[in-house]
Design an enzyme around this catalytic site. Structure first.
Site, PDB file in Angstrom:
ATOM      1  N   HIS A  43       0.836  -1.165  -0.090  1.00 37.02           N
ATOM      2  CA  HIS A  43       0.174  -0.098   0.005  1.00 37.02           C
ATOM      3  C   HIS A  43       0.950   1.317   0.001  1.00 37.02           C
ATOM      4  CE1 HIS A  43      -3.962   1.808   1.865  1.00 37.02           C
ATOM      5  NE2 HIS A  43      -3.395   2.887   1.208  1.00 37.02           N
ATOM      6  N   ARG A  45       2.047   4.844   0.173  1.00 37.32           N
ATOM      7  CA  ARG A  45       1.293   6.255   0.266  1.00 37.32           C
ATOM      8  C   ARG A  45       2.006   7.379  -0.238  1.00 37.32           C
ATOM      9  NH1 ARG A  45      -3.096   5.226   3.955  1.00 37.32           N
ATOM     10  NH2 ARG A  45      -2.909   3.112   4.925  1.00 37.32           N
ATOM     11  N   GLU A  70      -2.619  -1.760  -3.413  1.00 33.32           N
ATOM     12  CA  GLU A  70      -3.605  -1.077  -2.888  1.00 33.32           C
ATOM     13  C   GLU A  70      -3.436   0.235  -2.510  1.00 33.32           C
ATOM     14  OE1 GLU A  70      -4.567  -3.273   0.706  1.00 33.32           O
ATOM     15  OE2 GLU A  70      -3.689  -1.936   1.793  1.00 33.32           O
ATOM     16  N   THR A 100      -4.445   4.405   8.764  1.00 33.78           N
ATOM     17  CA  THR A 100      -4.773   3.083   8.171  1.00 33.78           C
ATOM     18  C   THR A 100      -6.409   3.259   7.457  1.00 33.78           C
ATOM     19  OG1 THR A 100      -4.957   0.547   8.272  1.00 33.78           O
ATOM     20  CG2 THR A 100      -5.591   1.919  10.076  1.00 33.78           C
ATOM     21  N   HIS A 190      -8.601  -6.399   6.796  1.00 29.73           N
ATOM     22  CA  HIS A 190      -8.514  -5.423   8.056  1.00 29.73           C
ATOM     23  C   HIS A 190      -8.709  -5.950   9.341  1.00 29.73           C
ATOM     24  CE1 HIS A 190      -7.291  -1.443   9.053  1.00 29.73           C
ATOM     25  NE2 HIS A 190      -7.271  -1.184   7.955  1.00 29.73           N
ATOM     26  N   ASP A 191      -7.799  -6.215  10.291  1.00 33.18           N
ATOM     27  CA  ASP A 191      -7.757  -6.811  11.371  1.00 33.18           C
ATOM     28  C   ASP A 191      -8.369  -8.189  11.598  1.00 33.18           C
ATOM     29  OD1 ASP A 191      -7.419  -4.167  13.127  1.00 33.18           O
ATOM     30  OD2 ASP A 191      -8.780  -3.714  11.654  1.00 33.18           O
ATOM     31  N   GLY A 213      -1.902  -7.834   7.177  1.00 37.52           N
ATOM     32  CA  GLY A 213      -0.700  -7.355   7.464  1.00 37.52           C
ATOM     33  C   GLY A 213      -0.549  -7.351   8.877  1.00 37.52           C
TER      34      GLY A 213
HETATM   35  N1  PXP Z   1      -7.011  -4.218   3.223  1.00 35.82           N
HETATM   36  C1  PXP Z   1      -6.856  -2.848   2.908  1.00 35.82           C
HETATM   37  C2  PXP Z   1      -7.674  -2.163   1.856  1.00 35.82           C
HETATM   38  C3  PXP Z   1      -5.888  -2.235   3.887  1.00 35.82           C
HETATM   39  O1  PXP Z   1      -5.752  -0.711   3.590  1.00 35.82           O
HETATM   40  C4  PXP Z   1      -5.483  -2.870   4.768  1.00 35.82           C
HETATM   41  C5  PXP Z   1      -4.296  -2.164   5.780  1.00 35.82           C
HETATM   42  O2  PXP Z   1      -3.374  -1.460   5.054  1.00 35.82           O
HETATM   43  C6  PXP Z   1      -5.400  -4.293   4.729  1.00 35.82           C
HETATM   44  C7  PXP Z   1      -6.374  -4.779   4.050  1.00 35.82           C
HETATM   45  C8  PXP Z   1      -4.597  -5.050   5.831  1.00 35.82           C
HETATM   46  O3  PXP Z   1      -5.349  -4.878   7.174  1.00 35.82           O
HETATM   47  P1  PXP Z   1      -4.164  -5.546   8.387  1.00 35.82           P
HETATM   48  O4  PXP Z   1      -3.161  -4.649   8.292  1.00 35.82           O
HETATM   49  O5  PXP Z   1      -5.261  -5.106   9.702  1.00 35.82           O
HETATM   50  O6  PXP Z   1      -4.270  -6.874   8.295  1.00 35.82           O
END
Ligand code: PXP
Length: 237
Positions: A43, A45, A70, A100, A190-191, A213
């Site tokens: 990702h 930025r 992403e 984030t 995410h999470d 991540g």
């Molecule tokens: N998907 C997207 C679109 C995200 O922005 C992120 C965090 O960068 C993740 C997945 C992964 O999330 P996490 O780091 O909480 O596993």
């Protein structure tokens, strides 16, 4: 099979903390693949506070699995993705300074913009995914705009999991069905972590990919990267 894409941004954050090349982001990405990851997510930025543009270019020829980039589709991001041509691009509505991603797109409000951006990626043969909440209308407009997939924003699932996991997953199952009925592929992220991932997968086994991540890299501090990746893969069986 649900693929595990490892988001390596946190590894880049660690490297950037000292200014040198430790840990080596490119080597970590390749090791993740050797340890069983099905893909690598980055990702980039605008402020390059974790993954840098130069990392994105350097990773492309090295990776053997799926490369997912992403980010918010600024002009710079679009040009980078079109040059690098990853397997997949995931559009997120983040502002440049955001810590984030913390919400999905309002695909109805941004329909024209998203349609144009998705067109550019679709014409370049890059699979597209749009980050959304479980709201059916948001998924429908993502499909209309030309997305190949949606990625469900799973933070609400993760935070409600401990209290009542059946209730936590229910809107995601419904959203997954909406996506499937529209012919969209389905990603999630995410999470997600070792505690909540298997239950999510069991309830939505048609999931194409999870992108993880933060928790995965934190688990690797205790378990090591190889075992951690194996354990996440085991959650997807
Ligand atoms: N998907 C997207 C679109 C995200 O922005 C992120 C965090 O960068 C993740 C997945 C992964 O999330 P996490 O780091 O909480 O596993």
């Amino acid at each position: 099979m649900t693929k595990l894409s490892v988001n390596i941004n946190k590894v880049a954050t660690l490297r950037n903390a000292r200014g040198g090349n430790v840990p080596d982001v490119l080597k970590v990405a390749q090791d993740c693949e050797n340890f069983g990851a099905d893909g690598i997510t980055v990702h980039p930025r605008p402020d390059e506070r974790h993954i840098r543009r130069s990392d994105v270019y350097a990773l492309r020829p090295l990776l053997r699995t799926e490369f997912n980039i992403e980010g918010y589709p600024s002009r710079e991001f679009i040009d980078l993705v079109l040059q690098v041509k990853p397997h997949q691009v995931t559009l997120v509505p983040d502002s440049p300074t955001q810590l984030t991603s913390n919400a999905g797109w309002d695909t109805k409000a941004h329909f024209t913009f998203l349609s144009e951006v998705l067109d550019a990626f679709n014409n370049a043969g890059i699979r597209t995914s749009v980050f959304v909440s479980t709201d059916a209308e948001m998924i429908e407009y993502a499909a209309k705009a030309g997305a190949d997939r949606v990625e469900l924003y799973t933070e609400p699932y993760a935070s409600a999991y401990a209290g009542n996991r059946e209730a936590a997953v229910a809107p995601f199952v419904e959203a997954g069905k909406v996506a499937r009925n529209l012919g969209l592929g389905l990603n999630a992220g995410h999470d997600l972590n070792l505690e909540n991932l298997n239950y999510f997968y069991q309830n939505i086994p048609w999931l194409d990919e999870v992108s993880i991540g933060h928790a995965l890299i934190c688990d690797a501090l205790y378990l090591g990267l190889e075992r951690t990746i194996q354990e996440y893969k085991n959650c997807l069986r």
